[in-house]
Design a protein around this motif. Structure first.
Motif, PDB file in Angstrom:
ATOM      1  N   ARG A 204       0.841  -1.212   0.000  1.00 27.32           N
ATOM      2  CA  ARG A 204       0.000   0.000   0.000  1.00 27.32           C
ATOM      3  C   ARG A 204       0.874   1.260   0.000  1.00 27.32           C
ATOM      4  O   ARG A 204       1.885   1.325   0.674  1.00 27.32           O
ATOM      5  CB  ARG A 204      -0.905   0.006   1.229  1.00 27.32           C
ATOM      6  CG  ARG A 204      -2.089  -0.952   1.108  1.00 27.32           C
ATOM      7  CD  ARG A 204      -3.109  -0.679   2.189  1.00 27.32           C
ATOM      8  NE  ARG A 204      -4.264  -1.564   2.106  1.00 27.32           N
ATOM      9  CZ  ARG A 204      -5.323  -1.345   1.337  1.00 27.32           C
ATOM     10  NH1 ARG A 204      -5.373  -0.250   0.578  1.00 27.32           N
ATOM     11  NH2 ARG A 204      -6.333  -2.181   1.318  1.00 27.32           N
ATOM     12  N   GLY A 205       0.453   2.231  -0.800  1.00 31.53           N
ATOM     13  CA  GLY A 205       1.136   3.521  -0.800  1.00 31.53           C
ATOM     14  C   GLY A 205       2.392   3.571  -1.663  1.00 31.53           C
ATOM     15  O   GLY A 205       3.097   4.578  -1.666  1.00 31.53           O
ATOM     16  N   ILE A 206       2.675   2.500  -2.403  1.00 31.21           N
ATOM     17  CA  ILE A 206       3.860   2.507  -3.282  1.00 31.21           C
ATOM     18  C   ILE A 206       3.410   3.008  -4.656  1.00 31.21           C
ATOM     19  O   ILE A 206       2.595   2.343  -5.310  1.00 31.21           O
ATOM     20  CB  ILE A 206       4.481   1.102  -3.385  1.00 31.21           C
ATOM     21  CG1 ILE A 206       4.946   0.637  -2.004  1.00 31.21           C
ATOM     22  CG2 ILE A 206       5.657   1.111  -4.366  1.00 31.21           C
ATOM     23  CD1 ILE A 206       5.551  -0.761  -2.000  1.00 31.21           C
ATOM     24  N   PRO A 207       3.899   4.132  -5.117  1.00 30.79           N
ATOM     25  CA  PRO A 207       3.387   4.717  -6.369  1.00 30.79           C
ATOM     26  C   PRO A 207       3.671   3.860  -7.605  1.00 30.79           C
ATOM     27  O   PRO A 207       2.921   3.937  -8.587  1.00 30.79           O
ATOM     28  CB  PRO A 207       4.103   6.069  -6.454  1.00 30.79           C
ATOM     29  CG  PRO A 207       5.308   5.931  -5.578  1.00 30.79           C
ATOM     30  CD  PRO A 207       4.909   4.991  -4.486  1.00 30.79           C
ATOM     31  N   ASN A 208       4.733   3.054  -7.591  1.00 26.02           N
ATOM     32  CA  ASN A 208       5.039   2.236  -8.769  1.00 26.02           C
ATOM     33  C   ASN A 208       4.514   0.810  -8.605  1.00 26.02           C
ATOM     34  O   ASN A 208       5.034  -0.128  -9.170  1.00 26.02           O
ATOM     35  CB  ASN A 208       6.532   2.237  -9.080  1.00 26.02           C
ATOM     36  CG  ASN A 208       7.402   1.875  -7.888  1.00 26.02           C
ATOM     37  OD1 ASN A 208       7.014   2.069  -6.739  1.00 26.02           O
ATOM     38  ND2 ASN A 208       8.580   1.349  -8.150  1.00 26.02           N
ATOM     39  N   CYS A 209       3.452   0.674  -7.843  1.00 27.55           N
ATOM     40  CA  CYS A 209       2.748  -0.606  -7.724  1.00 27.55           C
ATOM     41  C   CYS A 209       1.276  -0.363  -8.034  1.00 27.55           C
ATOM     42  O   CYS A 209       0.616   0.370  -7.298  1.00 27.55           O
ATOM     43  CB  CYS A 209       2.907  -1.171  -6.304  1.00 27.55           C
ATOM     44  SG  CYS A 209       2.077  -2.760  -6.085  1.00 27.55           S
TER      45      CYS A 209
END
Length: 209
Positions: A204-209
């Motif tokens: 959660r919260g990872i922009p490249n996921c």
């Protein structure tokens, strides 16, 4: 459904209950989902949509012109597993002109490889060579957390990971670390473990996921 990893087969066997799956019933739909996710990543679809809505479309266009756009035809795509869905994905990817690799426990016959325009590679080599790694295998004791820290280290830092199979194939903590640490460019996940992702999921919260 196709998968039966969440069914207690031992309990069913004890009670004389037959368990059957609908092999191949959703192969076309999942293969299309795979192609959709790949193209979304290569074309920055979500980011581009957000830029247009925020009035930053020229900024986005200029960035793409400077950085360039990777075409699918220039990519090496590695399919992990080669059942009905992976074969359907291969059929849909061939017209794009990309180079296709596959890994499965039992290598297919040369005639099948030729039919689907795929080249067999051991899993580690497939991870090292592929620009896009797409998961298409069932969850077993052997494949659970198949994509772990060791396999992620073998992947290119510019590579994409696509998962339209099962969330349990991926060690999510290891994936989160790879994405945050610049060891992997992007992950696009149609599935997680559990579903929906827990509130404290490392992804959660990872922009490249």
């Amino acid at each position: 459904g196709v998968g039966y990893d969440r069914i207690d087969l031992a309990a069913a066997r004890e009670r004389g209950i037959y368990v059957c799956n609908n092999k191949g019933c959703n192969a076309g739909a999942v293969a299309e989902q795979t192609v959709l996710l790949i193209l979304m990543l290569l074309r920055h679809a979500l980011e581009g949509d957000e830029a247009v809505r925020a009035g930053r479309q020229m900024e986005m266009k200029e960035r793409c012109m400077v950085e360039g756009i990777t075409e699918l035809s220039a990519c090496k795509v590695g399919l992990v597993g080669f059942g009905d869905i992976a074969r359907a994905a291969a059929e849909r990817l061939v017209p794009f002109g990309c180079e296709l690799y596959y890994y499965t426990k039992h290598r297919r016959l040369p005639e099948e490889e030729k039919k689907y325009h795929v080249t067999y590679l051991p899993l580690e080599e497939l991870a090292e060579k592929s620009d896009i790694v797409s998961l298409h295998c069932a969850v077993t004791e052997e494949t659970r957390n198949l994509v772990d820290a060791a396999l992620l280290r073998r992947m290119k830092p510019t590579a994409y990971l696509i998962n339209t199979a099962r969330g349990a194939l991926v060690d999510e903590e290891a994936l989160a670390q790879a994405l945050r640490g610049g060891k992997l460019k992007y992950a696009c996940l149609d599935v997680t473990d559990p579903e929906p992702p827990a509130a404290d999921s490392p992804l959660r919260g990872i922009p490249n996921c």
